[in-house]
Design an enzyme around this catalytic site. Structure first.
Site, PDB file in Angstrom:
ATOM      1  N   GLY A 175       0.877  -1.224  -0.015  1.00 28.45           N
ATOM      2  CA  GLY A 175       0.122   0.079   0.234  1.00 28.45           C
ATOM      3  C   GLY A 175       0.745   1.299  -0.254  1.00 28.45           C
ATOM      4  N   ASN A 218       6.331 -13.502  -4.912  1.00 25.39           N
ATOM      5  CA  ASN A 218       6.775 -13.178  -3.770  1.00 25.39           C
ATOM      6  C   ASN A 218       7.233 -11.637  -3.564  1.00 25.39           C
ATOM      7  OD1 ASN A 218       6.394 -16.172  -3.481  1.00 25.39           O
ATOM      8  ND2 ASN A 218       7.695 -16.052  -1.671  1.00 25.39           N
ATOM      9  N   SER A 259      -2.520 -13.384  -4.231  1.00 24.38           N
ATOM     10  CA  SER A 259      -1.099 -13.903  -3.981  1.00 24.38           C
ATOM     11  C   SER A 259      -0.690 -15.217  -4.572  1.00 24.38           C
ATOM     12  CB  SER A 259      -0.832 -14.034  -2.206  1.00 24.38           C
ATOM     13  OG  SER A 259       0.575 -14.740  -2.054  1.00 24.38           O
ATOM     14  N   SER A 260       0.574 -15.559  -5.159  1.00 25.41           N
ATOM     15  CA  SER A 260       0.635 -16.539  -5.762  1.00 25.41           C
ATOM     16  C   SER A 260       0.720 -17.814  -4.942  1.00 25.41           C
ATOM     17  CB  SER A 260       2.251 -16.422  -6.231  1.00 25.41           C
ATOM     18  OG  SER A 260       3.287 -16.458  -5.251  1.00 25.41           O
ATOM     19  N   CYS A 261       0.995 -17.737  -3.525  1.00 23.17           N
ATOM     20  CA  CYS A 261       0.967 -18.720  -2.647  1.00 23.17           C
ATOM     21  C   CYS A 261      -0.560 -19.557  -2.296  1.00 23.17           C
ATOM     22  CB  CYS A 261       1.535 -18.449  -1.326  1.00 23.17           C
ATOM     23  SG  CYS A 261       0.259 -17.275  -0.322  1.00 23.17           S
ATOM     24  N   HIS A 312       8.312 -12.373   5.721  1.00 21.97           N
ATOM     25  CA  HIS A 312       8.444 -13.447   4.375  1.00 21.97           C
ATOM     26  C   HIS A 312       9.994 -13.635   4.071  1.00 21.97           C
ATOM     27  CE1 HIS A 312       4.472 -11.929   3.167  1.00 21.97           C
ATOM     28  NE2 HIS A 312       4.308 -13.193   3.057  1.00 21.97           N
ATOM     29  N   PRO A 349       0.237 -11.365  -7.300  1.00 20.80           N
ATOM     30  CA  PRO A 349       1.625 -11.094  -7.307  1.00 20.80           C
ATOM     31  C   PRO A 349       2.392 -12.332  -6.877  1.00 20.80           C
ATOM     32  CG  PRO A 349       0.284  -9.531  -5.977  1.00 20.80           C
ATOM     33  CD  PRO A 349      -0.738 -10.874  -6.259  1.00 20.80           C
ATOM     34  N   TYR A 375      -5.065 -18.824   5.088  1.00 16.09           N
ATOM     35  CA  TYR A 375      -4.605 -17.616   4.465  1.00 16.09           C
ATOM     36  C   TYR A 375      -5.235 -17.822   3.123  1.00 16.09           C
ATOM     37  CZ  TYR A 375      -2.113 -13.770   1.870  1.00 16.09           C
ATOM     38  OH  TYR A 375      -1.896 -12.737   1.107  1.00 16.09           O
ATOM     39  N   LYS A 394      -8.129 -15.746   0.902  1.00 12.79           N
ATOM     40  CA  LYS A 394      -7.824 -14.922  -0.278  1.00 12.79           C
ATOM     41  C   LYS A 394      -8.605 -15.416  -1.482  1.00 12.79           C
ATOM     42  CE  LYS A 394      -4.776 -11.607   0.562  1.00 12.79           C
ATOM     43  NZ  LYS A 394      -5.172 -10.129   0.081  1.00 12.79           N
ATOM     44  N   ARG A 447      18.365 -11.533   9.190  1.00 18.83           N
ATOM     45  CA  ARG A 447      19.338 -12.693  10.105  1.00 18.83           C
ATOM     46  C   ARG A 447      20.931 -12.564   9.590  1.00 18.83           C
ATOM     47  NH1 ARG A 447      16.121 -18.116   9.020  1.00 18.83           N
ATOM     48  NH2 ARG A 447      14.154 -17.244   9.555  1.00 18.83           N
TER      49      ARG A 447
END
Length: 314
Positions: A17, A166, A108-110, A180, A164, A137, A141, A188
């Site tokens: 956004g 990732n 989302s592609s997931c 993500h 979209p 999730y 979606k 990390r």
């Protein structure tokens, strides 16, 4: 969209956004409606109805959602399905009832089937079992997409849906537990570099392949689609290239300048084996990605280090 059109960006404080908002302003759209989360709870139906009745937006980018990586999805499955169902139901229905000209919903592609054929065509949606690590999730979606399509069919609305790949980029969530994969790994590696740690652990085997899209490329795509595309068929938005998690980790290591080793925690889940989108449909509409993964990671890491230093002082 007219430059003076009243445009509501739902979720303008998040990665997607905020980037859409910045791109709209850069293109001369100045009549933007932006409501922070603490002043408009999109999970509350009455609040959303009153907001639409008062503000009367003409266009809506529905970028508000509860999102996160594998760890967050596994720890908070009820939150993911409840919050996303509430947000999208409230916004989509209010958009219809208050005469919004056009709404863009971000999937989302997931949410494609876990073992979808590669590259993934838009027609693959609901063609197989979902990835178990983010199923709640994904169900939410998918419901949002089907809701947009149903409203188009029954009420003649102009609600479009995009899928979209990732996403990553400046303004991402870099929380070590909930982010993500790219943002979590960047954090990390950064900490390991600062603390002189000898190794960084990566979840899973490193073999799964992912397609990463810079959020600036996404913003350019959705604004284009809002201007030129109408239809109930979903549109994939991706980079057109995938990379293994191991290759992504190595690239991040080089970008950050970390000299230690990468180890793989195979007790942790891999998630979907591969996610690569077929982007021929959006390319035929005149869009293509322009930011390479290495270029995008370098600019994102620059943003992250500046943000990290500011907040470390706080």
């Amino acid at each position: 969209m007219d430059k003076e059109a009243r445009i509501y960006v739902a979720g303008h404080e998040g990665l997607v956004g905020s980037t859409i908002t910045r791109h709209l302003r850069e293109q001369g759209f100045n009549n933007l409606i932006l409501k922070p989360r603490d002043s408009l709870d999109l999970c509350r139906q009455e609040s959303v109805k009153n907001f639409f009745a008062f503000e009367k937006p003409e266009y809506v980018f529905l970028a508000a959602a509860r999102v996160g990586g594998i760890a967050a999805n596994q720890q908070h499955p009820a939150d993911f399905i409840r919050d996303n169902l509430q947000i999208q139901t409230n916004v989509i229905d209010s958009a219809y009832r208050h005469g919004v000209k056009k709404l863009l919903f971000l999937g989302s592609s997931c949410i494609y089937p876990r073992l979808a054929s590669q590259p993934i065509h838009e027609e693959c949606l609901m063609g197989g079992y979902l990835e178990s690590t983010n199923e709640p999730y994904a169900v939410a979606k998918i419901a949002g997409i089907k809701m947009c399509q149903a409203y188009n069919r029954q009420y003649g609305t102009d609600f479009i849906c995009v899928m979209p790949a990732n996403l990553y980029g400046p303004g991402d969530n870099f929380d070590l537990e909930n982010a993500h994969v790219l943002a979590a790994l960047m954090h990390r590696f950064h900490l390991a570099k600062l603390n002189g740690e000898k190794e960084v652990a990566v979840w899973g085997t490193g073999k799964p392949r992912r397609e990463f899209l810079h959020v600036d490329d996404l913003a350019a795509a959705v604004i284009l689609l809002m201007n030129i595309y109408s239809g109930s068929e979903i549109i994939n938005i991706g980079s057109g290239k995938d990379i293994s998690i191991a290759e992504a980790a190595q690239l991040l290591k080089e970008v950050i300048g970390y000299s230690g080793a990468i180890v793989y925690d195979t007790a942790k889940p891999d998630g979907t084996p591969q996610k690569l989108l077929d982007i021929n449909k959006i390319k035929a509409l005149g869009w293509q990605p322009v930011i390479t993964l290495e270029e995008g990671l370098r600019s994102t890491y620059k943003w992250f280090t500046e943000y990290y230093r500011r907040h470390a002082r706080d």
